[in-house]
Enzyme design. Structure first.
Site, PDB file in Angstrom:
ATOM      1  N   CYS A   2      31.299  41.109  37.123  1.00 32.21           N
ATOM      2  CA  CYS A   2      30.034  40.415  37.348  1.00 32.21           C
ATOM      3  C   CYS A   2      29.719  40.662  38.611  1.00 32.21           C
ATOM      4  CB  CYS A   2      30.168  39.088  36.852  1.00 32.21           C
ATOM      5  SG  CYS A   2      30.943  38.574  35.566  1.00 32.21           S
ATOM      6  N   ARG A  27      28.575  46.400  38.304  1.00 27.66           N
ATOM      7  CA  ARG A  27      29.595  45.531  37.940  1.00 27.66           C
ATOM      8  C   ARG A  27      29.477  44.858  36.583  1.00 27.66           C
ATOM      9  NH1 ARG A  27      31.479  43.763  43.158  1.00 27.66           N
ATOM     10  NH2 ARG A  27      32.702  42.173  42.304  1.00 27.66           N
ATOM     11  N   TRP A  71      29.594  40.777  33.129  1.00 27.54           N
ATOM     12  CA  TRP A  71      30.278  41.666  32.328  1.00 27.54           C
ATOM     13  C   TRP A  71      31.126  40.619  31.500  1.00 27.54           C
ATOM     14  CZ3 TRP A  71      35.839  42.496  32.074  1.00 27.54           C
ATOM     15  CH2 TRP A  71      36.347  43.696  31.263  1.00 27.54           C
ATOM     16  N   ASN A  95      31.838  34.659  39.381  1.00 21.80           N
ATOM     17  CA  ASN A  95      32.410  36.030  39.016  1.00 21.80           C
ATOM     18  C   ASN A  95      33.918  35.808  39.090  1.00 21.80           C
ATOM     19  OD1 ASN A  95      33.419  38.785  38.741  1.00 21.80           O
ATOM     20  ND2 ASN A  95      33.217  38.977  41.244  1.00 21.80           N
ATOM     21  N   GLY A  96      34.733  36.204  38.210  1.00 24.83           N
ATOM     22  CA  GLY A  96      36.192  35.747  38.009  1.00 24.83           C
ATOM     23  C   GLY A  96      36.543  35.303  36.651  1.00 24.83           C
ATOM     24  N   GLU A 462      43.154  62.497  32.349  1.00 28.18           N
ATOM     25  CA  GLU A 462      41.843  62.415  32.784  1.00 28.18           C
ATOM     26  C   GLU A 462      40.716  62.875  32.013  1.00 28.18           C
ATOM     27  OE1 GLU A 462      40.666  60.221  34.933  1.00 28.18           O
ATOM     28  OE2 GLU A 462      38.897  61.037  35.508  1.00 28.18           O
ATOM     29  N   LYS A 466      37.772  60.325  30.307  1.00 31.70           N
ATOM     30  CA  LYS A 466      36.420  60.666  30.205  1.00 31.70           C
ATOM     31  C   LYS A 466      36.038  60.639  29.030  1.00 31.70           C
ATOM     32  CE  LYS A 466      36.225  60.053  33.569  1.00 31.70           C
ATOM     33  NZ  LYS A 466      36.871  59.709  34.733  1.00 31.70           N
ATOM     34  N   GLU A 469      35.716  57.055  27.524  1.00 28.90           N
ATOM     35  CA  GLU A 469      34.852  56.462  28.042  1.00 28.90           C
ATOM     36  C   GLU A 469      33.409  56.590  27.986  1.00 28.90           C
ATOM     37  OE1 GLU A 469      35.723  57.067  32.362  1.00 28.90           O
ATOM     38  OE2 GLU A 469      35.013  55.057  32.844  1.00 28.90           O
ATOM     39  N   HIS A 485      56.874  65.046  18.777  1.00 28.97           N
ATOM     40  CA  HIS A 485      57.838  63.958  18.444  1.00 28.97           C
ATOM     41  C   HIS A 485      56.892  62.704  17.798  1.00 28.97           C
ATOM     42  CE1 HIS A 485      61.318  65.369  20.570  1.00 28.97           C
ATOM     43  NE2 HIS A 485      60.560  65.831  21.574  1.00 28.97           N
ATOM     44  N   LYS A 584      31.558  49.412  36.538  1.00 28.33           N
ATOM     45  CA  LYS A 584      32.156  50.496  37.850  1.00 28.33           C
ATOM     46  C   LYS A 584      33.246  49.800  38.444  1.00 28.33           C
ATOM     47  CE  LYS A 584      31.646  54.272  40.173  1.00 28.33           C
ATOM     48  NZ  LYS A 584      32.187  55.417  39.370  1.00 28.33           N
TER      49      LYS A 584
HETATM   50  O1  M6R Z   1      37.313  51.493  41.962  1.00 29.94           O
HETATM   51  P1  M6R Z   1      38.659  52.014  41.164  1.00 29.94           P
HETATM   52  O2  M6R Z   1      38.831  53.343  41.625  1.00 29.94           O
HETATM   53  O3  M6R Z   1      39.760  51.241  41.617  1.00 29.94           O
HETATM   54  O4  M6R Z   1      38.676  51.891  39.798  1.00 29.94           O
HETATM   55  C1  M6R Z   1      39.636  52.099  38.899  1.00 29.94           C
HETATM   56  C2  M6R Z   1      39.313  52.224  37.565  1.00 29.94           C
HETATM   57  O5  M6R Z   1      38.869  51.051  37.076  1.00 29.94           O
HETATM   58  C3  M6R Z   1      38.583  53.356  37.344  1.00 29.94           C
HETATM   59  O6  M6R Z   1      38.685  54.571  37.842  1.00 29.94           O
HETATM   60  C4  M6R Z   1      37.840  53.525  35.720  1.00 29.94           C
HETATM   61  O7  M6R Z   1      38.936  54.190  35.314  1.00 29.94           O
HETATM   62  C5  M6R Z   1      36.626  54.677  35.621  1.00 29.94           C
HETATM   63  N1  M6R Z   1      35.626  54.123  35.012  1.00 29.94           N
HETATM   64  C6  M6R Z   1      37.228  55.856  34.996  1.00 29.94           C
HETATM   65  O8  M6R Z   1      35.925  56.837  35.029  1.00 29.94           O
END
Ligand code: M6R
Length: 589
Positions: A2, A27, A71, A95-96, A462, A466, A469, A485, A584
Site C-alpha cells: 500500500c 505499491r 494492496w 500501510n502494514g 527466473e 516471470k 507473474e 524424481h 512492485k
Molecule cells: O524490491 P525487491 O528486489 O526486494 O523485490 C523482491 C521481489 O518482490 C521482486 O523481485 C518480485 O519477485 C518481482 N516482482 C519479480 O519480478
C-alpha cells in the site's frame, strides 16, 4: 504494501494527493481513496481499482488531506475495504499489517462499535477514537502502544482540521517540507521536488504536520531530532518512449544497464570498508526475495566457482525465522531492487545483529535498506516501473559478478572479464524476438516447465517466475536432473518444456532430461549458446544465444525468457506492467 500520502499546506490538497498516489501506485492498485477537510468536515472519496478512478476527487477544495493506494492483505479488493477508514472524528490511511487486529476488534465489538470493512486498518481508527480525550497526538501514541505488527499511518481528526499526524513502525514513511506545504508519504519519489527537504521517521516515531512546521516525537510525546534524508532531485517521470509497455522498454535498456553495472561497486562511497569485509570474508550469506533471490543464487554460484568462498543464497522470509547461524567474518549481501522489501530488511537486520558486515545491493539510494547497511553497492538500473523485474535483475547480476571477479583476482585466481557482456546482451535481445513465434504453443498450456542445470537452473527459476507473474500460467523452474524424481508425471502431449543449456560440462546431462521429457510428448524449446543443442532433433524451436562466459550466462540467457513471458502475457490479453494481485514493492511480511 500500500502507498500512503498526506498533505497540509497552502495549495489544494486533492491534486497533491492524487499526484502522489500516482507515483506510489507501484505499491498496489486494488483500490484508492482520499480524505480532505472541507472546513471542519471530512470528505472521503474511495474507489475500487486504480488511482485514476479517483479523478472526480481532484476538485475537492480543502488544503489538508490524506490518500491511499491499496494492496489487499485483510479483506478483498473492494470499495468498502478501501482506505481512508473513518470513525467518529477520525480518518486514517495505513500501510502494514496489524497482527493483533482480531483481538482489538473483539474489544471494539464488546463496546458496541460496528465495522464497515474487513480490514485490520479500520480497527486502528476505532482504537484511536477510544484513546481520545481531546489530545490528538496522545490518542495516536496511546493507540500505537497497543498495536502489534507493522504500520505507517497518516491520521486526520476533525477537531484539528489543520493537522496530519503520522506514525511509523516497520513500514517506511518519510515527511517533507517545502513549496508551501508539508507532506508525508510511504516513499520519497511521491514527495520529492526542487526545494523539498525530506526526513525519514524511525521506528516508533511520530510526526505532526501543522502550519509551516513538522514536529517529531517519540512514543512518550518527547520531541526527537529529525533525520534528514539527503537526495538529489531528478525529475523522474517514467515514460514508455514509444514502447507499448514499460516492461518492454525496460528490457530494451538491459545492454546499457549491464555495461554500467560491472564495476558499479567500485564507486561505492564505502568501497574501502566493503573491500576489507570482502577480502576478510570466510563466508558470504545472501538474503533476498523473488527475482533478487534468483540473482543471489546466480551470484552464490559465481562466488563459489570463481573465488572458492562458501556462499549461500537465502530466501529472506525463511532466513529470518530459522535462527540463522552467522559465524564471525560473515559478509551478508542483501539484494533488493526497491530496498524496501520487508522480509529482506528483517533478514538483513538479523544478519547484522549477529555480527555480519552488511552490504546492500539496491537500486534505490535512499531506501530503508541503505540506511541499515554498512555499505551500499548501488545498482544503476534507473527507475523500473513494470512490476516484473527485468533490467534490475541484469543489473544485480552484473554488479555481483563484478564483485566475484574482483575477489577472485584479489585471491590470485582467474575470472573471465565482463567487458563483452553488454554486447552479448544486445545480441540476445534481438535473438529473443524469435520467441514471438512461440507464443501460440504456450497460450493454453496446463503447465510449463523451465529446466536447466548449474547456473542454467537459476535462469530457469527466473524464467518460470516471470511467466507465472505476468501470464498467470502455472509453471515450474526445475533442476533438469530432478524431473525424473516426480515432475515428469506432469508431462503430457505438447507440454512446453523450455531447456536452458549454456553450461558446457553439464549440457549432455541436461539433454538426458530433455530426451526423457520429449519421449513423453513434451514440446521442447531450447535456449542455448551451443549450436548442436539448438539444432538437435528434439528441439521444436530454439534461440541460439551469443557466446558468453558460462559463469555469467544467466545475465544473457534470461533475456530470452523475459521476452517469452512478455509476449505470452500480451497474447493472453494481460497488462504485463501491472499483473493481478502483485505490487512492485512488498513492504509487508
Ligand atoms: O524490491 P525487491 O528486489 O526486494 O523485490 C523482491 C521481489 O518482490 C521482486 O523481485 C518480485 O519477485 C518481482 N516482482 C519479480 O519480478
Amino acid at each position: 504494501m500500500c502507498g500512503i500520502v498526506g498533505y497540509a499546506g497552502k495549495d489544494r490538497a486533492a491534486p497533491v494527493l492524487l499526484d502522489g498516489l500516482q507515483k506510489l501506485e507501484y505499491r498496489g492498485y486494488d483500490s484508492a481513496g482520499v480524505a480532505v477537510f472541507e472546513g471542519n468536515s471530512l470528505r472521503i472519496v474511495k474507489k475500487k481499482g486504480r488511482v485514476k478512478e479517483l479523478e472526480g476527487a481532484r476538485s475537492l477544495c480543502g488544503r489538508v488531506g490524506i490518500g491511499h493506494t491499496r494492496w489487499a492483505t485483510h479483506g478483498a479488493p473492494s470499495e468498502k475495504n478501501a482506505h481512508p477508514h473513518a470513525y467518529k472524528q477520525f480518518a486514517l490511511v495505513h500501510n502494514g499489517i496489524i497482527e493483533n487486529a482480531d483481538a482489538l476488534r473483539e474489544e471494539c465489538l464488546a463496546r458496541g462499535e460496528t465495522f464497515l470493512s474487513e480490514t485490520d486498518s479500520e480497527v486502528v481508527v476505532h482504537l484511536i477514537a477510544a484513546c481520545y480525550a481531546g489530545d490528538f497526538g496522545a490518542a495516536v501514541r496511546a493507540a500505537a502502544k497497543r498495536l502489534k505488527g507493522s504500520y505507517a499511518l497518516a491520521v486526520l481528526c476533525s477537531d484539528f482540521p489543520d493537522t496530519v499526524l503520522c506514525a511509523r513502525q516497520s513500514s517506511p514513511l518519510v515527511v517533507g517540507k517545502g513549496r508551501g506545504g508539508l507532506f508525508v508519504a510511504s516513499d520519497l519519489p511521491a514527495i520529492a521536488g526542487e526545494g523539498v527537504e525530506v526526513f525519514a521517521l524511525a521506528d516508533g516515531e511520530f510526526a505532526t504536520l501543522r502550519g509551516e512546521e513538522i514536529s517529531f516525537f517519540d512514543g512518550e510525546g518527547k520531541p526527537v531530532p529529525p533525520h534528514a534524508v539527503a537526495y538529489r532531485f531528478r525529475e523522474d517521470v517514467p515514460e514508455k518512449r514509444g514502447y507499448a509497455h514499460f516492461m518492454k522498454k525496460e528490457m530494451s535498456e538491459i545492454p546499457a544497464v549491464m555495461a554500467k553495472n560491472a564495476a558499479a561497486f567500485l564507486e561505492s562511497p564505502a568501497f574501502s570498508s566493503f573491500r576489507r569485509a570482502l577480502l576478510g570474508a570466510e563466508r558470504i550469506q545472501i538474503v533476498a526475495c523473488g527475482t533478487a533471490y534468483h540473482a543471489g543464487l546466480c551470484a552464490a554460484h559465481a562466488f563459489e566457482k570463481l573465488c572458492r568462498v562458501p556462499c549461500e543464497a537465502n530466501i529472506a522470509s525463511e532466513y529470518r525465522y530459522r535462527d540463522p547461524i552467522v559465524p564471525p567474518n560473515t559478509l551478508c549481501l542483501a539484494v533488493s531492487q526497491s530496498g524496501e522489501t520487508a522480509d529482506t530488511l528483517a533478514a538483513a537486520q538479523i544478519a547484522k545483529e549477529r555480527g555480519a558486515y552488511l552490504a546492500a545491493v539496491t537500486n534505490v539510494a535512499y531506501s530503508s535498506l541503505t540506511r541499515l547497511a554498512d555499505a551500499v553497492l548501488q545498482t544503476e538500473a534507473g527507475r523500473e516501473v513494470a512490476v516484473a523485474a527485468t533490467k534490475s535483475f541484469n543489473a544485480q547480476l552484473m554488479l555481483l559478478y563484478g564483485v566475484a571477479a574482483y575477489l577472485a583476482r584479489e585471491k590470485g585466481r582467474k575470472a573471465p572479464p565482463l567487458g563483452a557482456m553488454a554486447k552479448a546482451a544486445r545480441l540476445a535481445l534481438s535473438a529473443a524476438e524469435e520467441v514471438r513465434g512461440w507464443t501460440a504453443h504456450f497460450l493454453a498450456a496446463k503447465s510449463v516447465f523451465f529446466v536447466g542445470r548449474g547456473a542454467d537452473y537459476f535462469t530457469a527459476l527466473e524464467g518460470s517466475l516471470k511467466l507465472k507473474e505476468i501470464t498467470y500460467l502455472p509453471s515450474e523452474g526445475y533442476p533438469a536432473g530432478e524431473l525424473k524424481h516426480g515432475a515428469l508425471a506432469l508431462i503430457e502431449e505438447n507440454t512446453p518444456v523450455v531447456a536452458v543449456v549454456t553450461q558446457k560440462g553439464l549440457a549432455e546431462k541436461t539433454m538426458n532430461a530433455v530426451h526423457e521429457a520429449y519421449a513423453r510428448g513434451a514440446k521442447i524449446f531450447a535456449v542455448t549458446d551451443l549450436p548442436e543443442v539448438a539444432a538437435c532433433k528434439e528441439a521444436f524451436a530454439s534461440v541460439l544465444l551469443p557466446p558468453c562466459p558460462e559463469e555469467y550466462s544467466p545475465a544473457v540467457a534470461v533475456i530470452v525468457l523475459q521476452a517469452l513471458a512478455y509476449y505470452v502475457s500480451v497474447a493472453r490479453g494481460n497488462d504485463p506492467d501491472k499483473p493481478r494481485n502483485l505490487a512492485k514493492s512488498v513492504t509487508v511480511e
